[in-house]
Design an enzyme around this catalytic site. Structure first.
Site, PDB file in Angstrom:
ATOM      1  N   GLU D  53      51.718  39.808  40.048  1.00 48.74           N
ATOM      2  CA  GLU D  53      52.685  38.735  40.233  1.00 48.74           C
ATOM      3  C   GLU D  53      52.222  37.375  39.737  1.00 48.74           C
ATOM      4  O   GLU D  53      53.046  36.501  39.504  1.00 48.74           O
ATOM      5  CB  GLU D  53      53.090  38.659  41.696  1.00 48.74           C
ATOM      6  CG  GLU D  53      51.920  38.330  42.610  1.00 48.74           C
ATOM      7  CD  GLU D  53      52.215  38.688  44.053  1.00 48.74           C
ATOM      8  OE1 GLU D  53      52.231  39.900  44.368  1.00 48.74           O
ATOM      9  OE2 GLU D  53      52.436  37.793  44.865  1.00 48.74           O
ATOM     10  N   LEU D  54      50.925  37.165  39.572  1.00 42.30           N
ATOM     11  CA  LEU D  54      50.542  35.842  39.067  1.00 42.30           C
ATOM     12  C   LEU D  54      50.861  35.695  37.598  1.00 42.30           C
ATOM     13  O   LEU D  54      50.808  34.591  37.059  1.00 42.30           O
ATOM     14  CB  LEU D  54      49.071  35.523  39.360  1.00 42.30           C
ATOM     15  CG  LEU D  54      48.005  36.075  38.431  1.00 42.30           C
ATOM     16  CD1 LEU D  54      46.670  35.472  38.772  1.00 42.30           C
ATOM     17  CD2 LEU D  54      47.961  37.558  38.455  1.00 42.30           C
TER      18      LEU D  54
END
Lengths: 282, 257, 282, 257
Positions: D53-54
C-alpha cells in the site's frame, strides 16, 4: 468502444496505433484525450468516430483541424458528438476513474459555457462551506493506448518526459495497450521502478513499435516533425485533399515500418541522442 | 527610437514581457507568451518561473524555439516534469500568479471564446479547437493576461460562447458564480493595450503603427479610452535582439505577415 | 502549527527534523502523517503535540507506541486530540489539498467506526447514481517536511523509492522544508525532471542533512536500523525510560552530526551502495 | 507427516499461501502474509502479483526478509514504485483480488478492531495503533483474508470499535452501507481456520496442535462448526523449507514463542 490516446498532450502520441485504426476502418469509436494534435482529426476524417471527449482538437503549431471542422460544420463524413472538456476537467475525470471515485469536485469553469455544454457535469455546492462547485464525473476508457520509451514483455512501462494525463488514463482504463519504442528485459524496468508509468497488471498487449509517435516527438528518442504537421494542414483543407493524404500516408502504407520507410531521409534526421539523467542507485 | 521594421508580434511580445514580474510563477503557454517569458527572464524578471500545463516547470527558458510546449527541448533542463493535474492543482490552489491566454473572440468584460462561432454548439458555423487549458487559467490564475489579434469580428459586443470567463456581465460576477479569484488584468492586441477597470476593458495605449481612431474602428463594442491614453512603449533594441535571436525565422513573431 | 512528515510511510522519515523539534521544545504541534513509525510517538512523549491526524501510530516492526498509549490512556505528558484516518483517506485528504479541491468522495470506510470517530468526514450520496459516499475534506498542512536523496539550492528535489503520500503532502502545504542527503547543482536535478517530487517554488528551506532519516531507511543510501526500533520499544515502556532515551539520543546530542557520531560503527554499517537505474536520456 | 516442530506461525503461513490463487493481484501487507506470498509464488501461484500500500508492485518477492514494506530490498527489483493513492485507487476501482489484514479483535461477522480497547475512543483503556491501510483493504478488496492470534479476548461477541468492517451485523449489510464488494473469505488463527458462510465465521479446520474443543474454549462467541470440520493440512516439507529459508531467525514465523 472508448479509447483514450494522446494522453501526454503534444508529445508521445501513438500515431502508429491511430493509423492502424484507420487501416482497419474501425467505426463508432469514442475518443478521449486532451489535445491530440491531429490524431483525432485524422480519425474523424476517416469516419472512425462517433463521439469525442476532449479539451482541444486542432493542429497545435499550424492551426484549425480541417476534418473536425467538416464533421461539425457539415456532417462530413458523419456527424459526431462532442463532450467539451478542459485540460483540467479531463485530467480530473480520468483521475476519478483511476481512483475509483464517482467524480471530483472543482472550481474551474464554473462560470464557463463549457459547464453547460457538456451534459455530464453536475453543478453542486460544497457541504463544508456552501461555495459553488462543479462535479466532474469519472471517465473510464475501455482502452488506453500509451506510447513509451521502453517496456518489458509484461507491459511494465517506463515513460519519461511529460506524463500529461497518461497515468490517470492508464489506471482508469479497463485495458491498456503499450507501444514501446523498445521492448526490454524485465530487469531494466525493475532497476528503476519509479520510472514506471503503468504496471503490467493493467496491460493487455505490448507492441514493439519504434517511431510509433511520428510526427509527434518522444523524449530522448526523436524530435517533433514540425513540417509534417504543416503539410497535413495544407493537404487536408478539402475532403478530397484529406482522402489523398490518407491514401498516401495511411492506406498507402501497409504497416508502420512502411510508413517510416516512406519518410525516407526525413526520419533518421529526427533522431535524438539526448543527454543522460544523473545516476540514481536503488 | 525603435527600429522601423518592428512587427505587431514583437510589440506584443515586449508588452507581454513587461506584464511578468520578477519572482512570479506564470502559466506561460505557447506562441507569443513563450517568447515574452524568454524576454522577461533575460531582462527584468530573472527569477520568474514558467509553468506549462502539460506538466513542466522551468526556471530557465528552453534553449530552442518551441513549436509546442511538449517539444523535447522544453523538457531537457526543466526542474520538474510531472502530470498535468499537478500543475492544474497548483493553479486551483492559488499558487500561480499569472497566466497567458489567447482566443478567437473577446467581449468588453474579457470573456473569451475559443470553442465555436455560431449560436448552436452542436451545429457551428465555425468549429474552433476548444479550451485546452485556457478556461482553467482564466478560471483560476490570480491574474490573466490576454493576447489577441485585433479586428471587429474578434472584439465583439457579445461572444457566441464563453469558453474562458473574464468578468462575466461585470463587477461581482466572478464572486457570484464561485471563482476563488482572478480575472483579466490586461488585453494586448495587435493594435493596442487595454486594462480592465471595474470589469471592463479600457484602452490605455495604441501601438506605433496604430491610433485610437483605428482601434475604435476595429473594436466591436463602444470603446472606452483612458484619460492618459498614450503610445505603447516600443520594444528596445535589446529586447528586439532577444526576440530575434530566439525566433530567428519569425515563426511566431511574424506569423501571417 | 500543522506539520506533515513521514509521508513516504516507513522509509525516508525525517527523524533529524523530529529530533530538532524536540530539542527546541516546540509545543502545540498538529502532526499529520500516515504511519510515522515512532516519529510521532517521540514527539507525543516529548510533549510537543496537541493533535494527531494519522492512519497508524506505532512501531512497525516492534509493536505498540508506548508514548502514544500513555498520552491517550493516561494523559501523560498531556492529552492529545486524534483524528483517525486510514492510509487511503489521508492520501485523499492531502490530494484534495494538492488539487485545491474542497474534498474527495470515497467509498472506503463508509461502514467503519472511523467514519464516525473523525468528525471532519461528511456522509453523502452520489448525485450521479444515489450510492452512499464519504466526503474526505482537504488537508493543507502549514508545513510539509520531506527527506530526499538530493535537491538543489532552490529546493527542486529528487526522491526515489516509495513516494507514499509525500508529493500530495508537499503540494498541499503552505511551505515545504527539504532535508537532502546531498545538495547538488541545479543541473543534476534538471538532467532528470521526472525524478523531481516537488518543485522549488513550494520550498522555503533546503538543509543538507546526511543520514537525516536514521533509523528509517533512504533508498540506495542506507538501510533501516531494525534493532534501533526494538531498542526504542524496550527503552520507552515507562515514562522514565522514555525520558532516559530522550536524554541519551536527542537532548544528549546537540545536532544531527552528534547523533550520528553517537551511533558509532553502527552508522557506517547501514550504508548502502545500491544498484544503478537503467539509463534514461532526455 | 509434517515435521514435529512446526510453529503456529508456519501453519498459518502455509494456509495463507493456499488462499492466494495463481495470477491474482494481492495486497500483501507485512509479517505472515508477506511470507505466505513468497511461498505461494514459489509453489502454486508463480504469476501472482504483490501490491504494497505504500506504493509498490512486485512480481517477484524481495530477496531478503522485510521488517517493513518500505525496506529498500522491497523497492529494489519492484516493477512499480509509485504513490500510496495509486495503489489505493486500484483497490477502490476493484482491480485487487484479495487482501490480507490482521487485528487485535474480531467478531463472528468478521469485523476487526485495530483502533482502541474500551467504549470511549477519546479515553481508551488500551490505545492500539489504528487502521493503517487495513480498513481500506477490508472495505474495497474483492476478498479479505484475516490472520489473527486466537484467544477469547480477541475473538469477541462484539468488538469495541469497528476499524475494518467485515459483514457488519450480517448478510446484506455491506450492500446497505454502500461497499461496492468484498468481505472476509477466511479467518486463519493460531488455532484453526474459519470460512464465512452467510456473513458468519464457521470453523472448518483445527491445526495439529489444537482441537474443536480448544477452539470453542478460546472463542468468545458461540462457535459454529462445519459438518466436515477436519485437521488443517500441515505445511509440507517443501513449504517449510521455503519459510525457513526466507525467515531463518523466525522473526515473523516464531514471534513471541
Amino acid at each position: 468502444m472508448s479509447i483514450a490516446l494522446g494522453c501526454s498532450l503534444e508529445p508521445a502520441i501513438p500515431f502508429a496505433f491511430v493509423h492502424e485504426l484507420i487501416r482497419q476502418r474501425r467505426r463508432e469509436l469514442e475518443l478521449i484525450g486532451p489535445i491530440s494534435d491531429i490524431a483525432f482529426d485524422m480519425l474523424i476524417g476517416a469516419g472512425c468516430v462517433r463521439r469525442v471527449t476532449a479539451a482541444w482538437i486542432g493542429n497545435v503549431s499550424a492551426g484549425l483541424a480541417h476534418c473536425y471542422r467538416r464533421a461539425m460544420e457539415h456532417g462530413v463524413p458523419n456527424r459526431i458528438e462532442v463532450r467539451d472538456h478542459t485540460n483540467f476537467t479531463l485530467a480530473q475525470a480520468l483521475l476519478a476513474g483511476a481512483l475509483g471515485a464517482p467524480y471530483l469536485p472543482t472550481r474551474t469553469i464554473i462560470g464557463s459555457d463549457i459547464a453547460r455544454a457538456n451534459p455530464t457535469f453536475v453543478p453542486s455546492t460544497s457541504p463544508f462551506d456552501g461555495t459553488p462547485l462543479l462535479l466532474v464525473p469519472a471517465i473510464t476508457p475501455d482502452l488506453t493506448v500509451l506510447a513509451v520509451q521502453r517496456a518489458d514483455g509484461d507491459g511494465n512501462a517506463h515513460l519519461w518526459g511529460p506524463w500529461g494525463v497518461a497515468q490517470e488514463a492508464a489506471l482508469a482504463a479497463g485495458a491498456v495497450v503499450i507501444l514501446a519504442d523498445q521492448v526490454v528485459a524485465r530487469d531494466v524496468i525493475a532497476s528503476d521502478p519509479n520510472r514506471t508509468i503503468v504496471p503490467g497488471t493493467k496491460v493487455v498487449a505490448v507492441v514493439e513499435a519504434p517511431g510509433a509517435c511520428h510526427p509527434s516527438p518522444l523524449q530522448g528518442r526523436y524530435a517533433r516533425d514540425h513540417e509534417f504537421f504543416h503539410e497535413y494542414h495544407r493537404a487536408t483543407r478539402t475532403a478530397e485533399g484529406f482522402a489523398g493524404w490518407l491514401a498516401d500516408w495511411v492506406d498507402g502504407t501497409p504497416d508502420h515500418a512502411a510508413y517510416l520507410a516512406r519518410l525516407g531521409e526525413r526520419w533518421p534526421a529526427l533522431r535524438l541522442t539526448g543527454t543522460p539523467a544523473a545516476e540514481a542507485r536503488f | 527610437m525603435a527600429p522601423v521594421d518592428v512587427s505587431p508580434g514583437e510589440v506584443m511580445v515586449a508588452q507581454a514581457a513587461r506584464e511578468i514580474q520578477d519572482g512570479e510563477r506564470v502559466f506561460v503557454g505557447m506562441r507569443l507568451p513563450l517568447i515574452a517569458f524568454v524576454v522577461a527572464k533575460r531582462t527584468h524578471a530573472p527569477n520568474a518561473v514558467g509553468l506549462f500545463e502539460l506538466g513542466i516547470v522551468r526556471d530557465q527558458p528552453a534553449r530552442e524555439l518551441l513549436y509546442t510546449m511538449g517539444d523535447p527541448p522544453n523538457v531537457a533542463g526543466a526542474v520538474w516534469c510531472a502530470r498535468t493535474i499537478d500543475l492544474m492543482g497548483l493553479l486551483q490552489r492559488g499558487d500561480v500568479d499569472a497566466g497567458f491566454i489567447g482566443g478567437a473572440e473577446i467581449d468588453r468584460h474579457g470573456n473569451l471564446n475559443t470553442t465555436v462561432i455560431g449560436e448552436d454548439r452542436t451545429h457551428p458555423s465555425v468549429q474552433l479547437p476548444g479550451s485546452g487549458g485556457g478556461a482553467d487559467i482564466a478560471s483560476l490564475a490570480h491574474r490573466l493576461i490576454v493576447i489577441m489579434a485585433h479586428d471587429r469580428r474578434r472584439l465583439r459586443e457579445r461572444v457566441d460562447f464563453i469558453t474562458s470567463p473574464g468578468y462575466g456581465d461585470g463587477p461581482g460576477w466572478r464572486d457570484r458564480v464561485g471563482f476563488p479569484r482572478g480575472g483579466p488584468a490586461v488585453l494586448i492586441t495587435t493594435l493596442g493595450v487595454f486594462r480592465f477597470v471595474g470589469g471592463e476593458a479600457v484602452l490605455r495605449s495604441y501601438h506605433t503603427h496604430s491610433s485610437v481612431a483605428d482601434i475604435r474602428e476595429q473594436t466591436g463594442w463602444e470603446l472606452r479610452v483612458a484619460d492618459d491614453v498614450h503610445q505603447t512603449e516600443p520594444p528596445s533594441a535589446d529586447v528586439l535582439a532577444i526576440v530575434r535571436e530566439y525566433d530567428p525565422e519569425g515563426f511566431w513573431t511574424r506569423r501571417g505577415e
